[in-house]
Design a protein around this motif. Structure first.
Motif, short mmCIF file in Angstrom:
data_model
loop_
_atom_site.label_atom_id
_atom_site.label_comp_id
_atom_site.label_asym_id
_atom_site.label_seq_id
_atom_site.Cartn_x
_atom_site.Cartn_y
_atom_site.Cartn_z
N SER A 27 12.13 -34.51 -30.85
CA SER A 27 11.60 -33.40 -31.65
C SER A 27 12.20 -32.06 -31.23
CB SER A 27 10.07 -33.36 -31.52
OG SER A 27 9.49 -34.53 -32.07
N LEU A 28 12.44 -31.90 -29.93
CA LEU A 28 13.08 -30.67 -29.47
C LEU A 28 14.45 -30.50 -30.11
CD1 LEU A 28 12.15 -30.73 -25.67
CD2 LEU A 28 11.47 -28.98 -27.33
N LYS A 29 15.16 -31.61 -30.24
CA LYS A 29 16.49 -31.55 -30.87
C LYS A 29 16.36 -31.34 -32.37
CE LYS A 29 20.87 -34.07 -31.17
NZ LYS A 29 21.61 -35.30 -30.75
N GLY A 30 15.41 -32.07 -32.99
CA GLY A 30 15.23 -31.93 -34.43
C GLY A 30 14.71 -30.57 -34.84
N ALA A 31 13.87 -29.98 -34.00
CA ALA A 31 13.30 -28.67 -34.33
C ALA A 31 14.36 -27.59 -34.39
CB ALA A 31 12.24 -28.30 -33.30
N ARG A 32 15.48 -27.78 -33.71
CA ARG A 32 16.56 -26.79 -33.76
C ARG A 32 17.13 -26.68 -35.16
NH1 ARG A 32 19.99 -29.16 -28.85
NH2 ARG A 32 21.62 -27.81 -29.70
N ARG A 33 17.02 -27.75 -35.95
CA ARG A 33 17.49 -27.70 -37.33
C ARG A 33 16.43 -27.13 -38.27
NH1 ARG A 33 18.92 -32.99 -35.81
NH2 ARG A 33 17.33 -33.85 -37.19
N GLU A 34 15.17 -27.22 -37.87
CA GLU A 34 14.09 -26.77 -38.75
C GLU A 34 13.76 -25.29 -38.59
OE1 GLU A 34 11.61 -31.02 -38.86
OE2 GLU A 34 10.94 -29.38 -37.58
N LEU A 35 13.90 -24.79 -37.37
CA LEU A 35 13.48 -23.42 -37.08
C LEU A 35 14.57 -22.41 -37.41
CD1 LEU A 35 11.72 -24.05 -33.66
CD2 LEU A 35 10.62 -23.63 -35.86
N ASP A 36 14.18 -21.32 -38.00
CA ASP A 36 15.09 -20.20 -38.22
C ASP A 36 14.37 -18.91 -37.87
OD1 ASP A 36 13.40 -19.63 -40.38
OD2 ASP A 36 14.70 -20.66 -41.82
N PHE A 329 9.25 -22.52 -28.77
CA PHE A 329 10.04 -22.42 -30.00
C PHE A 329 11.08 -21.32 -29.92
CE2 PHE A 329 5.92 -24.29 -31.46
CZ PHE A 329 6.43 -25.57 -31.62
N TRP A 330 10.84 -20.30 -29.12
CA TRP A 330 11.87 -19.28 -28.90
C TRP A 330 13.07 -19.89 -28.19
CZ3 TRP A 330 14.11 -17.13 -24.49
CH2 TRP A 330 14.89 -15.99 -24.70
N VAL A 331 12.79 -20.73 -27.18
CA VAL A 331 13.89 -21.39 -26.47
C VAL A 331 14.65 -22.33 -27.40
CG1 VAL A 331 14.44 -23.02 -24.63
CG2 VAL A 331 12.78 -21.20 -24.21
N VAL A 332 13.91 -23.09 -28.21
CA VAL A 332 14.55 -24.02 -29.15
C VAL A 332 15.41 -23.24 -30.14
CG1 VAL A 332 14.13 -25.65 -31.03
CG2 VAL A 332 12.76 -25.77 -28.95
N ARG A 333 14.86 -22.16 -30.67
CA ARG A 333 15.60 -21.35 -31.63
C ARG A 333 16.84 -20.75 -30.98
NH1 ARG A 333 18.10 -20.22 -36.03
NH2 ARG A 333 18.35 -18.01 -36.43
N ARG A 334 16.72 -20.30 -29.73
CA ARG A 334 17.87 -19.70 -29.05
C ARG A 334 18.95 -20.74 -28.81
NH1 ARG A 334 17.78 -15.56 -23.88
NH2 ARG A 334 20.04 -15.30 -23.75
N ARG A 335 18.53 -21.97 -28.50
CA ARG A 335 19.53 -23.04 -28.31
C ARG A 335 20.30 -23.28 -29.60
NH1 ARG A 335 18.95 -26.99 -24.45
NH2 ARG A 335 20.84 -27.83 -25.43
N ARG A 336 19.62 -23.19 -30.74
CA ARG A 336 20.31 -23.37 -32.01
C ARG A 336 21.31 -22.24 -32.23
NH1 ARG A 336 17.71 -23.71 -38.16
NH2 ARG A 336 19.59 -23.03 -39.24
N THR A 337 20.89 -21.00 -31.91
CA THR A 337 21.79 -19.87 -32.07
C THR A 337 23.01 -20.00 -31.17
OG1 THR A 337 19.89 -18.45 -32.59
CG2 THR A 337 21.95 -17.36 -31.96
N ASP A 338 22.78 -20.44 -29.93
CA ASP A 338 23.89 -20.62 -28.99
C ASP A 338 24.85 -21.68 -29.50
OD1 ASP A 338 22.78 -18.72 -27.40
OD2 ASP A 338 21.86 -20.12 -26.00
N ASP A 339 24.31 -22.77 -30.06
CA ASP A 339 25.15 -23.84 -30.59
C ASP A 339 25.98 -23.35 -31.77
OD1 ASP A 339 24.16 -25.53 -28.69
OD2 ASP A 339 22.78 -26.59 -30.02
N ASP A 340 25.33 -22.53 -32.64
CA ASP A 340 26.03 -22.05 -33.83
C ASP A 340 27.17 -21.10 -33.48
OD1 ASP A 340 24.32 -23.48 -35.39
OD2 ASP A 340 23.01 -21.79 -35.90
N THR A 341 27.06 -20.42 -32.32
CA THR A 341 28.08 -19.46 -31.94
C THR A 341 29.00 -19.96 -30.84
OG1 THR A 341 26.54 -18.45 -30.35
CG2 THR A 341 26.61 -17.51 -32.58
N SER A 342 28.86 -21.25 -30.50
CA SER A 342 29.71 -21.81 -29.45
C SER A 342 31.15 -21.92 -29.92
CB SER A 342 29.20 -23.20 -29.05
OG SER A 342 29.36 -24.11 -30.13
#
Length: 354
Positions: A27-36, A329-342
């Motif tokens: 869910s932690l991984k999946g939530a990165r796609r759901e949260l914006d 959820f802030w950490v999860v969201r930040r991980r998504r942002t970091d991945d998008d800008t990697s």
């Protein structure tokens, strides 16, 4: 439906602990796609709201009450993966701070109340919205039915877990009948709360409801006193107010429910407690490891006035849950942002552009 320590034996509790840990990791991984940027702040609020409403036991039968489980509500508002995390955060806070739900049974409770309810509810919800008209009312109707079915599904799941690892010798058939029977009634209350909440958020900010994504309004003009669709016009999103307003209103509502309205909740045992007493499931129940917590049983230690004690405990619970949930959820969201800008994602995007 919080399962205390001693209901389920150690081997099955350990297995459900592994299942719960795996589901949370997925869910932690999946939530990165759901949260914006819009829904990440809402997710922490959803967890706090579920905590607050779970304090509001409502009567369902003679001597029995029920309360929101929250899996359906969370899945529809913020997505199924994020929903599992929301309910898991609530269960963790309740177990550690309020001695509600055993610590050794945490895996059982997450499996039953977070995973089963969320998966069943969202599967039913998605199936219904595919066949119903694409309107906001259809989302509310689908929310009602999804929540209604999720509660007896959790009751069946508990019965199966008890059949595999129950600590007392009781008739599983009688347990199943009693559990499903009372939780069908509780499911009606769950459905009403879920539909009203989803409908309220859709009325204000439909763009924040994960289950309502894709719903748009066509551009319409008044011609000859009648509204007509503009041919070929692209749909436009519904008007939206700042998510900060929704967040503040939701937090205030949660505080009022937990800090004030909860005093008037039913004092009758919930469905599982009633069945456990009637069927003898609770014969080997153990004292909670956090029974001496200053917030145990949703009261503040050394505060003699029951109304003030319960209200303070509820408000503290809402505050702790919203902080814990928002942090996750802030950490999860930040991980998504970091991945998008990697560099890897940037290279991939440039390659795809070429």
């Amino acid at each position: 439906m919080h399962v205390p320590d001693g209901f389920i034996n150690a081997p099955v509790s350990a297995v459900t602990g592994v299942v719960a840990a795996g589901a949370v990791a997925v869910s932690l991984k999946g939530a990165r796609r759901e949260l914006d940027e819009r829904t990440a702040p809402l997710a922490g609020l959803v967890a706090a709201f579920i905590f607050a409403v779970q304090m509001l036991n409502f009567p369902v039968a003679a001597g029995t009450s029920g309360h929101l489980l929250g899996g359906a509500l969370a899945a529809i508002l913020v997505g199924p993966f994020t929903g599992v995390l929301c309910v898991s955060v609530v269960l963790l806070m309740q177990g550690i701070l309020f001695a509600d739900g055993g610590l050794t049974a945490l895996g059982v409770n997450i499996t039953d109340m977070a995973i089963v309810t969320t998966v069943v509810a969202y599967a039913v919800f998605r199936g219904l919205v595919k066949v119903l008209p694409r309107t906001r009312r259809s989302v509310t109707v689908a929310s009602f039915l999804a929540a209604l079915l999720s509660v007896p599904a959790a009751a069946v799941a508990f019965t199966l877990l008890y059949a595999a690892g129950g600590t007392t010798d009781v008739s599983i058939g009688k347990v199943a009948t009693a559990m499903v029977g009372v939780h069908v009634l509780i499911g009606i209350g769950e459905a009403v709360i879920t539909a009203l909440t989803v409908g309220a958020v859709i009325a204000v900010r439909p763009d924040l409801v994960y289950g309502a994504r894709g719903l748009t309004q066509k551009l319409r003009l008044r011609v000859g006193g009648e509204l007509v669709d503009v041919p070929g016009a692209a749909p436009v999103p519904a008007a939206a107010r700042s998510h900060r307003t929704v967040w503040a209103a939701g937090l205030l509502t949660s505080l009022v429910l937990a800090g004030f309205v909860s005093f008037y909740a039913s004092a009758d045992p919930d469905g599982l407690e009633k069945v456990a007493t009637d069927q003898g499931i609770d014969k080997k129940a153990e004292e909670h490891a956090a029974a001496d917590s200053p917030l145990a049983d949703y009261g503040v230690e050394d505060v003699s006035d029951a109304r003030i004690s319960g209200g303070l405990a509820g408000a503290i619970g809402v505050g702790v849950t919203v902080v814990a949930g928002s942090s996750v959820f802030w950490v999860v969201r930040r991980r998504r942002t970091d991945d998008d800008t990697s560099p890897t994602s940037t290279t991939t995007s440039l390659t795809e552009g070429v």
